[in-house]
Each structure stands twice: as structure tokens, then as C-alpha cells.
Design a protein around this motif. Sequence first.
Motif, mmCIF file in Angstrom:
data_model
loop_
_atom_site.group_PDB
_atom_site.id
_atom_site.type_symbol
_atom_site.label_atom_id
_atom_site.label_comp_id
_atom_site.label_asym_id
_atom_site.label_seq_id
_atom_site.Cartn_x
_atom_site.Cartn_y
_atom_site.Cartn_z
ATOM 1 N N ASN A 1 0.769 -1.117 0.132
ATOM 2 C CA ASN A 1 -0.007 0.115 0.071
ATOM 3 C C ASN A 1 0.828 1.253 -0.001
ATOM 4 O OD1 ASN A 1 -3.005 -0.593 0.630
ATOM 5 N ND2 ASN A 1 -1.717 -2.213 1.852
ATOM 6 N N ARG A 2 0.512 2.296 -0.661
ATOM 7 C CA ARG A 2 1.202 3.517 -0.576
ATOM 8 C C ARG A 2 0.768 4.429 0.542
ATOM 9 N NH1 ARG A 2 4.137 1.739 -4.696
ATOM 10 N NH2 ARG A 2 5.205 1.709 -2.518
ATOM 11 N N ASN A 3 -0.394 4.301 1.043
ATOM 12 C CA ASN A 3 -0.920 5.058 1.834
ATOM 13 C C ASN A 3 -1.622 4.519 3.381
ATOM 14 O OD1 ASN A 3 -1.658 8.107 2.732
ATOM 15 N ND2 ASN A 3 -3.580 7.880 1.575
ATOM 16 N N PHE B 1 -0.274 9.557 10.078
ATOM 17 C CA PHE B 1 -0.461 9.371 8.554
ATOM 18 C C PHE B 1 0.770 9.249 7.749
ATOM 19 C CE2 PHE B 1 -5.177 9.787 8.443
ATOM 20 C CZ PHE B 1 -5.465 10.473 9.876
ATOM 21 N N GLY C 1 2.328 8.351 3.775
ATOM 22 C CA GLY C 1 2.227 8.078 2.274
ATOM 23 C C GLY C 1 3.752 7.791 1.845
ATOM 24 N N ASN C 2 4.009 6.852 0.971
ATOM 25 C CA ASN C 2 5.322 6.660 0.652
ATOM 26 C C ASN C 2 4.891 6.307 -0.893
ATOM 27 O OD1 ASN C 2 7.756 5.627 -0.465
ATOM 28 N ND2 ASN C 2 8.298 5.228 1.790
ATOM 29 N N VAL C 3 5.884 7.254 -1.665
ATOM 30 C CA VAL C 3 5.341 7.227 -3.127
ATOM 31 C C VAL C 3 6.118 6.021 -3.953
ATOM 32 C CG1 VAL C 3 4.353 9.441 -3.417
ATOM 33 C CG2 VAL C 3 6.868 8.989 -4.128
ATOM 34 N N ASN D 1 -5.246 0.733 5.453
ATOM 35 C CA ASN D 1 -5.095 1.205 4.211
ATOM 36 C C ASN D 1 -6.222 2.294 3.672
ATOM 37 O OD1 ASN D 1 -6.667 -0.787 3.642
ATOM 38 N ND2 ASN D 1 -5.652 -1.943 2.027
ATOM 39 N N PHE D 2 -6.929 2.573 4.697
ATOM 40 C CA PHE D 2 -8.332 3.549 4.433
ATOM 41 C C PHE D 2 -9.298 2.523 3.848
ATOM 42 C CE2 PHE D 2 -4.627 6.209 4.459
ATOM 43 C CZ PHE D 2 -5.216 7.269 5.430
ATOM 44 N N VAL D 3 -8.971 1.072 3.860
ATOM 45 C CA VAL D 3 -10.192 0.364 3.408
ATOM 46 C C VAL D 3 -10.428 -0.761 4.763
ATOM 47 C CG1 VAL D 3 -10.989 -1.392 1.942
ATOM 48 C CG2 VAL D 3 -9.668 0.425 0.768
ATOM 49 N N ASP E 1 -7.019 -8.736 -2.787
ATOM 50 C CA ASP E 1 -7.719 -9.157 -3.806
ATOM 51 C C ASP E 1 -6.951 -10.053 -4.890
ATOM 52 O OD1 ASP E 1 -9.794 -7.362 -3.969
ATOM 53 O OD2 ASP E 1 -8.493 -5.659 -4.423
ATOM 54 N N LYS F 1 -5.717 -11.827 -7.885
ATOM 55 C CA LYS F 1 -5.967 -11.373 -9.635
ATOM 56 C C LYS F 1 -5.722 -12.609 -10.511
ATOM 57 C CE LYS F 1 -5.432 -6.640 -9.167
ATOM 58 N NZ LYS F 1 -5.399 -6.592 -7.986
#
Lengths: 652, 652
Positions: free
Chosen positions: A45-47, A97, A99-101, A124-126, A321, A323
Motif C-alpha cells: 500500500n502507498r498510503n 498518517f 504516504g510513501n510514493v 490502508n483506508f479500506v 484481491d 488477480k
Amino acid sequence: MLMSKEAVWLWYPGDFEIHQGMLQNFKREERGMGWPAYWYIDDCNRNVNFKRHYDLKESTQFTVLAKGTGYVDVNGTKYRLNHAINCDAGATDIQVFVGNVQGLPTIYIVGEIIKSDSGWLASNFVTTLPAGHDILYTDRNQDPNGIEYRTEKVVAKAQQAVDGGVLYDFGRAVNGTVTVKTNGPVTLCYGESETEARDVEMCYYKQSDVTATTKVRKRAFRYVFVPHCQLGDIELTAMHEYIPKNNPSSFTSDNKLINQIWNVATETLNLCSDLFFIDGIKRDRWIWAGDAYQANFINQYSFFNEDIDKRTLLALRGQDDIKQHMNTIVDYSMLWVIGVLNHYQMTGDREFLKIIYPKLESMVQYFIQQTNEHGFIYGRKNDWIFVDWSEMDKQGTVAAEQILLLEDYKTIMTCGEVLGKDVAGYQAKYDQLFKNLMKYFWDDEQGAFIDSYESGKRHVTRHANIFAILFDVVDENKQQLILKNVLLNNAITQITTPYFKFFEQDALCKLGEQHRVYQVLLDYWGGMLDRGAVTFWEEFDPSQHGKDMYAMYGDPYGKSLCHAWGASPIYLLGRHFVGLRPTAPGYQTFEIKPELSEFHHLHTVLPIKGGTVTVVKDQHQLSVTASRAGGTLIVDGQRQSLEPNRTAVVPV
Amino acid sequence: MLMSKEAVWLWYPGDFEIHQGMLQNFKREERGMGWPAYWYIDDCNRNVNFKRHYDLKESTQFTVLAKGTGYVDVNGTKYRLNHAINCDAGATDIQVFVGNVQGLPTIYIVGEIIKSDSGWLASNFVTTLPAGHDILYTDRNQDPNGIEYRTEKVVAKAQQAVDGGVLYDFGRAVNGTVTVKTNGPVTLCYGESETEARDVEMCYYKQSDVTATTKVRKRAFRYVFVPHCQLGDIELTAMHEYIPKNNPSSFTSDNKLINQIWNVATETLNLCSDLFFIDGIKRDRWIWAGDAYQANFINQYSFFNEDIDKRTLLALRGQDDIKQHMNTIVDYSMLWVIGVLNHYQMTGDREFLKIIYPKLESMVQYFIQQTNEHGFIYGRKNDWIFVDWSEMDKQGTVAAEQILLLEDYKTIMTCGEVLGKDVAGYQAKYDQLFKNLMKYFWDDEQGAFIDSYESGKRHVTRHANIFAILFDVVDENKQQLILKNVLLNNAITQITTPYFKFFEQDALCKLGEQHRVYQVLLDYWGGMLDRGAVTFWEEFDPSQHGKDMYAMYGDPYGKSLCHAWGASPIYLLGRHFVGLRPTAPGYQTFEIKPELSEFHHLHTVLPIKGGTVTVVKDQHQLSVTASRAGGTLIVDGQRQSLEPNRTAVVPV
């Protein structure tokens, strides 16, 4: 397990493993080309948001260190990262909080009371879950975006002028870098074998224009050949990189070849596992679920390293998820599920089970979505029904896959029950599948499972029958039929891959054929040692000699000479000769049922969860010591409880 | 559109937009803290495969440039990136494998015949689609991982010694960096307003210890205050960064205030759109679907920049799996869907529609999963039913959301039919929802839609009623009821946010209330100009003065003074006063129905797809010229076809 009072680096659970696993799957190199794994690859996750509530009895101070951009929220007020924050006594809600791009968003909190120990949640905000961490990252000055390898300088055992250049033999497999003291630029040609290193055109790794200041890429090799150079012109040093791990196991016997096999197998597994179980150190360096499944079983009888196991399971599974199947292979996804069960039986680790369970359940549900009216799992477009590199009738649904699915249902029921989950529905799935497996795939006339019933060919290969033995799908009567009609029947095509040889030897031992397997150890693994192997190979064909030994997949040096599954003698010896196995999760109970007639003298120490078992055979006397309670010694059908650290002595 | 014979940088479709969108959503800064957007943020795929088949009539050569690690496969043989590859004549299958562990995997192929033009497919190993590209990246020396801004040096319009320091006024909103010629380190305090810059403690952006060599972060400001410094001590220069865009529109009239509003609105939209439509340049710098929806409508009447629109739609939607609603807001996801329809009606771009359609369909399916037995969409845990910052009865399902869902069904049916997709099922969904909307939410007594029927309060706000006008949910009779009972009824709570004022003004104009809206333009936007605005604000309350003008969300400088939706006068003037709108996708047909009684003299040029429309009013004469066929001029109910480049003149 996290010591609850020590601070560690925290992240969204699974993210470290997924991110580092992604990096691992991009590390393959061949002849100047990068070779990314050919499947969908997740990243972290980025955020991420971290949170925790404290009821502070006194005022306190803390500082949040982070890899990424963000801020700290204390009771609704924002504060900066990397700056000390003062908190008054009272109810305190803290959120961080980050975030790492480009890399892993991760935090470390320094403080007396408020610190990054256990108790933090990550979102991860979910989805919100207990934050993840790793035993390797406990210091504020670390960065979990990098791996801190220990290094070991390796000096060449031999230098030899050949082919107008110099050949360096480091005498062992090195996975690391090379430094060169040289006046002019040189070319480095690497080889796991001497033949490969001296093949300047075709060797797998080569780096040109190397000077003393060139950054040389990390590679795996035993030999380096420097063309156009004379002895004494240059100085070459290798720097092996590794993550140290404890090895509680040992094995010595009166058969020196077996002892050497044990030690070379240990070296092989050791090299093929740093953060993760990979297939091999030269090629592919990828995390394959099938290879990792076997490494997990071997690891249980050598390093007993729970961390590598856990990291590998999380990395393979990826984000929630799904894939596609792991490495695109349906049976690999199914082996992964069984690997979770084995990890739990080995460790009894309920905390990890809690983390992995949702991923386990969605994986099993993913299988169910591709079952037909009989309950049989089938391959969809882009699914690879692999089983093995072997002639097999794969028309329609395939027996081997159904047997794995049965074991997967058992896994989800066992693991779910441990956590008090509702797993009632799976028993009906199991029952239907079992009934139809026997109805459609068991052939009474041949006394064996056929590959496919839809084709009408009623063709028998070993694979499904081996799985049926390993996963207890058939009764003793059918076991013996399979042994006679398939495993000991030369008319049935032989297993040709070391991957499936692992399962075959396992099944043979389970049916009491240790004597045959012992000969295989001596011939197959002993054969590699005869050829000078310092690690075990991906495959060995005694009929091949010279350059041919190193070819595979149509590539003259395509064969990996340090391959994790090559270490399987450790598992076979530990599990089926020494006869050690857990009978309740985490070795709460365990048994030792030795089958050591091949040995006159033997001294072995094998790991169990939180301890060891020592087995000594001296001619006709067997001495067994367990450092922990729960053990039962079984000799000639006689069961004897083992007291901790009290040696049981029995005649044999 | 891609010129099929030009090479461009290629990637998995959507990945560039998703990756850059991710970077955009991490660009927010406040008082020394990073402030990542507070929702789940996707990144691009890490591992991509590109492929194409050529039937080569002659031998040829090509070179693959890539950002990442990987190789080229030509008919099963591997070749290196960045090296020339020779191909013989004949059937040639080319694959390029590229993994990028930190950024966007992307390739550029240099060659006579084999090159990275249109025709390449890209796969993330799950889905294969035509490769994506962007008009900004057409040169082999570029890197789509970075944005190439044009820069413009801005010299301070005024320097003033105040508060023991120097205040620099650049006279315009700058979004860029600052360079300082100084002997000692200085502190930079930024402000969109003079008040903010001079507030050394509380200004939003501040950077300390700045010397001539310090890298100063990109920020948005008009003023910079340097405390503890005298006039002449230092030299400060701003460097504005932007991506140039064409502006085909212009507007001049006899009302100078309106002209200035048009120009400042243009400047505002221009600043709030580089790669994407963002909400504002100082704060949040995030891509909000609601804000972007409105920017899309304004853009249609000014820059007509299709690329920003497409990038914003792709970035907002993210990867195929939907984790949550856009910006967590259910109505924003629904506006995004309508935005896709508007983009298609504006551009007629079937190629983009093909790319976005699967994402559109899964979005609509996502809505359907959260509808109840009446077909009403409801909010789930963690869903934000926003609509507007306003007192609204949100118990149970809410009328405004249902009206958006109706328009979403219309969108999927319209877009699906264009592409020949099966959209039959949506009409029944629409019919059920429409029937139940009228049954449960239309209040005959009040002659208006109520917010919620479940609460029993039967409360009326403007929002659902405005949407009902805009999306043609009610007949003319009910439109007039809504106008009388809601829009012109002072007993109904006023709209207080500029976000919803956009919709309200749009609806009023649609009902022929241009005269009222003209007054709003003069008062509300003219009011900001009275306060010295050089760009339009997030919000304006004429009753506020001094420092209070700049406060919002509980922060003394929380208000954004350059906010995209502030540019809405462009849309209102173009759409409802000049009266231009497409009546078939891509302005294949379009109409101009001027309502220009507020103006004596006017000269405006507005964009249409592939051309412009020029409207000139000179007292009682109207001259209209379209550069393309398809136009119809409607004056006093009289329709007149427009010939391309032939000016139609009518009395008014």
C-alpha cells in the motif's frame, strides 16, 4: 513473536513481505538482461494510517520516525514527524498518517510510554488490522525499505591460468559481490561451474569494463573467470551476503556420504533462503509457491525458521484481491493453502493464523468459484494446470488437482476451527468432492487413480496417486494397491523432476519403503557429490557428463546448481528415518518413530517448536532425549512417553 | 489522438494517470507537514508486458528504450533493452517485458518500421489492452515518470519594508519555486494573501534557513514575507511552473467587470489544471471527483483541453478493482460517471470511451450492489453520503443520490449503445428507480422533492430539486413547481457553498433565470475582485472583512484563494448566456441559443470540437460564425443552420 515492550518498525500487515517479495521477483538477471517474473506482481500500500488509544496516567513525550510523508494527529491536533511531541495525562487518541510514493510506508515511535510496540492498528483506508512488523527491524536507525545483509569475505581457494585468462575458484557458492584490484578494466565471467565461467560467450552472468571503483551487481557463483589477464595481474575478492539464521540441527552417522549429503543440503537451503524461500540463487531467484512449499517442509527439520516461512507465505499471497493463481499455477495456489496448515502444525502460531486466515479463506473461495457440478476444480483461460513436467492426460478436470483441493478443504476447516470461524459449509464440499473423486477417478481394474476421466483414455501416472498417499485420501487397502500398481510398477512412467521426486520419496517412506529411498539418497544426491557439487542441483541425470550436465530449459547453463528442493534429504531423513513429527500444533505433542536400520551409528539433533530432540543410535541401542515435554517414542510398536531432558534408552 | 506514425512512450493503459495521480495526492503540505489524502490510493502496475505482431516485408532494426528492468523477445529469442535489434523479413512477434519497482514501467521504441506507435498491446499479466500513451511524452529523451514543466520567471511587482522584514508581492498567483540571493540564511513566509504572508507564526507554508543553494519546495503563493531583513538585503525571484495549454476562448463585452471576471476565471482554471484538475493550488492539491466534475464543464467553454479531462477521469477511477468510493464519497463516484458522459458528448472520442467503458461499467455495477429492494442506493459503513455541506435530512436513503443514480443509468446506456454493448438490463433498473423516486420522494403537497422519506420529517432542501432540473428528471410542470417552491423560495435554506452554487446557477439558467444569475456574477465574483482577487476563491462571504476572509475549516488560512470551481462564470456565460451546447457527441451537431439581453456589445469566441464559434453582439445585431458545419442558431424560437465560416446575422 513481538516482545510487547520493545519498539519495532510497523507497517500495514503483509506490506513489508509483499514489497520485498516484489523486489525479489525483479532480481533475476540473464546475460545482461533483467528478467522480471512473468506474472502479475503486487506492491505494498502507498498510503497507511496507524492508530492507537492510550489512557495516560502521566504526561509523556514521543517522536514518530517515518519512511514517507505525513503527520501525527493527537486528539485532533496535527504534529510533525521526527519532532518530539508532548502529551498530557488522560485519554489520548494517536493517529499517524504516512504516504510513501516509492517504497514501504513504515513508522517507528520512540518514547517511554507511547512507542511502536504491539497494540497499534494499521489501515490502508479500506481495512484496519493489527500492524505488521518483522524481527529484523527493531532499531530506530534502520529502514525496512532495505535489507541489511551480513557480509563475509571469501578468498579464492584456487587461482589458475587458463584460456589466456585467470580462473578463480572460491570453493563454495557465493551470493554476493566481487571487488577487483586492477590497473585496467577487466571482464568478469561467472559460473556456478568451472565450465560455465570459462564459457566467455555463453556464461549466464558477465560484467565488462570492471575497474576498482565499478559497482558490481550481486550475483551467485562459485567461479569467476577473467579473460585476457595473467596470474598476479589483478586481485579478486568475493563478499558473500546473507541474513544470519540459527541452525539447531545436526546429523552425523557412520555413513560419511549421508553426512555430507546432510551438510550440503543444509548449505543449499541456507543459501536459498534469506528473507524468503526462493527456488535458486543464480536462476530464477523468484518466489515459487511449489518450491517454497517444499522448502517449508525441509526448513522444519533444519533451521526451523518461522520468520522465513511467514514472510514467504505473505509475499506469495499478495494483496487481498486475487488477480490470478500464484505464479499463474492452480496447483501452486492449492499447495500454498496446505503450506499454511503445515506452518500452523509446525509452530502452533495462532497470531500468524489470525493474520493469514482471511487470505486463506478468500483463496479457498477463489477455488470454489472454479469448481463444476461435481465439485471438481477446473482450469480457466490463463490458468496453468501444472502438476509436473510430465506426460499427463489433462483433458477436462484432473485427479491430482482434486486431491489437493480435498486437502485445502481440510486446511480451512482445521484452521477455521482453531480461530472459532464458521467453516460448516466446507465439510459438504469435501464430501461431495471425495465421493466424486472416487467415483470418477478411481479405477478399480487398474487399482489406481487415473489422470482424467473425460478423455476416456484412463491413463495412469504417478502424480495423483502420490498425492493420495500423502494426503490420506485412501485406506490402507488402496494404499497397498497404489504401491504395487503404481509406485513400484516400472510400466508407469517414472517421475523425472526433482520437484515431484520430493513427493514420491515422501510417499514411499510413508508406505515403509525407507530402504529404497536410502538408495536414492546415495545414488541421486551422492551422484551430485561425485561430480564435485558444493550445493545440490535443480536436477541430476547420472547419464549426463561434461557440459551437458549444466544445460536445462534449452539453455547451456540454464540449470540451477544451488536449488532449494535439492535439500530434501534433510526432510526425508528427519521425517522418515529419525521419524520425528508433530502430532498436535506447535509440537504440543510429537512422536519419534525411528526407522534407522540403515545406520549402525548415528547422532542427530532435530528442532521442535521451542526445543530439540536428540537421537543417538549406537549399534543396538537407541537413546532419545527431548528438551521439552510432549514427546512419545515409538519403537517396534511400543509407545513410551518422553520426560523433558531425560534420555530414554531402548534396544533396537 | 495519437498520430499513428509517430512514436510515443507507451504504458499499461491508465497507469501513467494513476501513478501521477498518486503523486499528486501526496503533494499537499501544511506548516512543515506532509498531508497525504485520506483515502485508499492506487499506484500503477509494477510489471508490464507489451506485444505486437509485424509482417515485415524487409529486414529492419529497432531499439527499445525502457524505464525499468527487462528484455525484448523477438520470435522467442531474448534481446537487451537499449541495444539495436535486427529483424529479418517475415512474420515477427515482439514482446517487451518491463518491471519497475518504484515508478511507471514504460517503453519507447526507436525504429523505421518497428516503433512505439499505435497498435501495441499492453498486459499486466491479467488483462491485455491497447497500450496507453500521452500527448506530452513523444520524445525518446523524455521520462514519463517526471513532469516537464515550462517555467516562467516572475519578478516581484512590489517590495515593501514591513514588520521588520520585507514583503514581496508578485502581483499574481505563482505555483512554483523561489530562488534567493542572500548572504545569510533567511526564512520564507508565503501567502496567497498579504495577511497570510505577514503572519509569520500561522502562514500555511514556511521554509527556514534558506540560502542561495537551498532547494525550495514548489508552492503556490502571491506574497512572500522575509522577516528580519531590510530592503535591498536580498534578491528574491519566483519561478512559476506550468504545462502550456492552448486557449481558444475569449470574451469581451461592454461590461468591464464581466470581462475581468471571465479573465480571472480563466487564470483560475488554468492554474488549477496541469496534468489534472485539482481543487486548488495551495490547498488541498488533491484530485476531488466533485471538483473535477465542475472543472470539466468549465474547461469545455475555455481551454477545451481533452487531455486533462481524460487524465483526471482515469486517475480518479484508479485500478480496475474498486476498493471504495472516490474520495470515499458516494455522490462523487456518481458524478464521475456523469463526467464520462459529458466528456463523450464534448469530444465524441470513441477511442477513449473504449478504454474507460469497462471501468464505467464496473463502477455502475458497484452502485447496484448497494441498492435496496426499491432500487435506492444507500450508504454502507465508511461510505460518505456527502451531497453538500448543508443541513440535510440524511436518514435512510437520500433523494439527491437517487437522481444521480438515474443519470448514471442513462450514462451507461448511452455509452454502452455507442460501443454496441449489451445494456438492456439498465433500463429496468432506471424505470424501477424512477418510479420509486417519484413515489417516495416527490411530495405533492410541497411541490418538491424531500430529502428523506424514512425519517417522516418530509424536509425539503434545494439539492435534490436542483439535480432534478439539471438531469431532466421532471416535466415542465414540476420544473416550474420546483422553481417557485424551492429555488425562488426564501423559506428554503440557501445554498452556502460555492460547490453547490455551481449546480444552482446552472439550474436557474436552465429555467430561464439568466437575469438573476447575472446579478450573482456581478455581486459574488465581482465582490472578490473588489477585494483585490487575482484568482477566484474557494468561497466568498461579502459580510466578512480583514483576516476573517481567509479562514475556513477552522484554520485562519484554510481558505484556498485559487480554487477551480471559482472559475464557473466561464461555464455559465458560455453555456447559458452565449447559449452554446453540443446536441450530438463531439459537436457533430450543436446549437447556439443566445440569451444576451444583459449585454449591448459583446465579442466572444468559444471552442467546439475541432473548431470555434464566434458570437458578436452589437446593439441590436447578432453575428454568429462557426468554423465547422453542424451548428444551428436559435433566436426567438427561429432556427437557422450555420454554414461553416459563413457569418449569420440576425436582429435581436
